[in-house]
Structure formats: C-alpha cells, structure tokens
Design an enzyme around this catalytic site. Structure first.
Site, PDB file in Angstrom:
ATOM      1  N   THR A   1     -14.150   9.470  -2.496  1.00 32.71           N
ATOM      2  CA  THR A   1     -15.088  10.144  -3.372  1.00 32.71           C
ATOM      3  C   THR A   1     -14.378  10.323  -4.702  1.00 32.71           C
ATOM      4  OG1 THR A   1     -16.584  12.057  -3.608  1.00 32.71           O
ATOM      5  CG2 THR A   1     -14.377  12.491  -2.700  1.00 32.71           C
TER       6      THR A   1
ATOM      7  N   VAL B   1     -22.385   7.530  -3.448  1.00 30.51           N
ATOM      8  CA  VAL B   1     -21.802   7.458  -4.784  1.00 30.51           C
ATOM      9  C   VAL B   1     -21.248   8.833  -5.114  1.00 30.51           C
ATOM     10  CG1 VAL B   1     -22.177   6.905  -7.210  1.00 30.51           C
ATOM     11  CG2 VAL B   1     -23.487   5.702  -5.450  1.00 30.51           C
ATOM     12  N   CYS B   2     -19.946   8.903  -5.402  1.00 30.71           N
ATOM     13  CA  CYS B   2     -19.285  10.140  -5.793  1.00 30.71           C
ATOM     14  C   CYS B   2     -19.457  11.199  -4.703  1.00 30.71           C
ATOM     15  CB  CYS B   2     -19.828  10.595  -7.151  1.00 30.71           C
ATOM     16  SG  CYS B   2     -18.874  11.905  -7.934  1.00 30.71           S
ATOM     17  N   SER B   3     -19.986  12.365  -5.050  1.00 29.58           N
ATOM     18  CA  SER B   3     -20.071  13.463  -4.087  1.00 29.58           C
ATOM     19  C   SER B   3     -21.131  13.243  -3.017  1.00 29.58           C
ATOM     20  CB  SER B   3     -20.343  14.789  -4.814  1.00 29.58           C
ATOM     21  OG  SER B   3     -21.552  14.729  -5.546  1.00 29.58           O
ATOM     22  N   GLY B   4     -21.880  12.158  -3.098  1.00 31.54           N
ATOM     23  CA  GLY B   4     -22.781  11.811  -2.003  1.00 31.54           C
ATOM     24  C   GLY B   4     -22.052  11.636  -0.694  1.00 31.54           C
TER      25      GLY B   4
END
Length: 324
Positions: free
Chosen positions: A126, A106-109
């Site tokens: 991202t 999720v996102c910057s993961g």
C-alpha cells in the site's frame, strides 16, 4: 479473462484513484483496435457517495454487479485505515476470489481487502505512509512497503496514487500482451513500465534519534560521509572499545554502524542528484562510495533504480538549448 471490470466504491472515495481505473478499463478505445471492457462503477454504500474532494458520485450499480466481474478494483478512500466495512461488501469480495475472479486495490484500498481476509498469507503493499499500519492491523499479511505493486495471483495490491496506473497496466499486459499495454500507456501519456519502487519516493530526512552515548559520533559521521570509516575508528571517536561501541550503536539506533552509514550516504546521493548538476562520479566521491559503479550498485540495492534514472525522475531531462 479480463472482460468485465467493476470499480467498488465506498464513501469518501478518492477521485484520482477512481479516475485511474476509469481511464484504463472504462474508456472505449476500439477506434485504435484496443480491447473494450464491460466496465461499471459500483457503490458499496448507497446510490450516492461522497468523495474526499467535496463532490458526490451517483451510480445505479449495487453490489450484485460484482458477481459477474472478472476483476473488482477498490480505489483508495479517506479513513480506510481505521473504519469498519459492511459485511456484505467483504463477503462479495471473498466470493469473487472463491469463484476465480481477481481483486485489485489502489493505495489504501488494501485495507478493504485486508478486512475481507484476502491478504492473509499473501504478499501485498500500500502507500508507504500506511504500510506499517497495514502490517499491524493485518499481521498475517506479508507487507512489502518499497514496491509499486504486488501481484500475488488473484490479489493485486498497489501503492499510492500513480502506482495504481502501474498495476492496471500490468494487468492489461498479462491479459492482452505488451503491445496493448504500451498503446494504452501511450494514449495516457505515461510510461508503460516504471523502474524501481516507492522507496525512491519516500522522504527520509537524516534522522535525529536521541542517543545517550553515540549522538556526537552520529553528527561526526554525517559531516564526514565522504571519508572511509571503520568501527575501530568510530569507537575511538566515541572513546569506547569497538565491542562496546557496536553494542551501544545497535541499542540506540536500531541498526549497525555500516547500515546506518550506508543509508545516510544513499540519502545524500539522492539529495545531490535532485538538487545539483554534479556528475555521478563527483557525487560518488562526495558520498563516500568512491566510484560511480559502487554508487550505482548500492543505489539499485536500496532504491531499485539507477542514479541516472533517479535524476531523470525527479529533475526531468536536461533542456536542449538551441544556438542561433
């Protein structure tokens, strides 16, 4: 199979993105006939982790819990773009994919998956603010900056914040069918599927690129977006030959006159849809598209959604006024 789900946390995790995973996979909704997952929050860096919101999270689960997960989900965290990750974390993610499990960011993961080598040769995404850096840091990844999520088989990546909901519901839909995904979305009071991509959420002000020779022409073009323009007309405006103008324009803006003009018209249409009550036909005229059909065509090509859907997203439904 999607029975065993683990959320993999690193220090300074973002609570919202973690909350998305807990909400979709961690709640017992068996009273509504919905599936129940064996869900665990796993710490990658000790039993107590900081969040970027100032509080801490503790969990008894360590990395060994990942070995039995069908899905390992990595929420966003602070400084994920420029930090290093423990090798034991990256190794656990690689082993999971090797044994057939799926991983979700999720996102910057996504940076964690990239560091593990799981984005190499794969389509991914991202948050739009981090997409260029993701592509720079992991040049073998195929970064798609304008989408809400990407499903590339065992590796699923999602854009910023709420796009994690879209990706999670997508996985639920794959595993259990649309009825289950719709029921969970209804309990969460979110749409089961969103049209378009994150391109429609990117703030793109009209650029003020320093241009040596076409700067004044750019200003003129911005002020006359409702008018028909040809390269010959623009070249005359800039006192150049069409060939010289086209070459200078490309050198100084990085694009062609047509593409630059199209982008500015779409940007103006976005602004008018967000801030005015003008009809789509009127906006089409003001932005130089001419007809609502032409505006809709270019809007869908550029943003992946229609003008009316875009207006609903950013302004909500028109209120109903009851007359006594």
């Amino acid at each position: 199979m999607l029975k065993n789900v683990a959320a993999l946390l690193l220090d300074e995790v973002h609570p919202f993105e973690l909350g998305v995973l807990c909400e979709v996979f961690g709640l017992d909704r068996s009273d509504a006939g919905l599936p129940v997952h064996d869900f665990a929050v796993v710490s990658a860096e000790g039993p107590r982790l900081r969040t970027h919101a100032g509080f801490t999270i503790s969990t008894p689960h360590g990395l060994d819990r990942l070995e039995e997960a069908d899905l390992i989900a990595v929420p966003a965290g602070s400084h994920f773009m420029d930090r290093e990750y423990p090798e034991e974390v990256l190794g656990a993610l690689r082993r999971a994919v090797e044994r057939g499990a799926r991983v979700l960011s999720v996102c910057s993961g996504a940076y964690v998956l990239g560091a593990a080598g799981l984005l190499d040769g794969r389509r991914c995404t991202t948050h739009w603010r981090h997409a260029a850096e993701l592509a720079r840091r992991f040049p073998r990844a195929v970064v798609e900056p304008d989408v809400l999520y990407v499903d590339d088989g065992q590796v699923i990546t999602s854009a910023g914040t709420a796009a994690g909901i879209d990706a999670c519901l997508h996985l639920v839909r794959q595993a259990y069918g649309p009825d289950t995904a719709n029921a969970i979305a209804r309990r969460m009071v979110v749409p089961p599927h969103r049209d378009g991509g994150q391109a429609q959420y990117i703030e793109r002000p009209l650029p003020r690129t320093p241009c040596d020779t076409v700067g004044e022409t750019l200003v003129w073009m911005e002020r006359h977006l409702d008018q028909e323009m040809t390269v010959e007309q623009l070249a005359a405006q800039a006192h150049m030959s069409p060939r010289t103008f086209a070459r200078r324009f490309q050198q100084e803006t990085g694009t062609t006159p047509y593409r630059w003009l199209l982008r500015q018209r779409v940007l103006l249409a976005q602004h008018l849809l967000e801030t005015s009550d003008e009809t789509v036909d009127t906006i089409a005229g003001r932005t130089g598209f001419g007809t609502a059909a032409a505006l809709r065509h270019q809007f869908v090509r550029s943003l992946g959604t229609t003008p009316n859907a875009y207006r609903r997203t950013f302004r909500g439904p028109v209120p109903v006024v009851e007359v006594a």
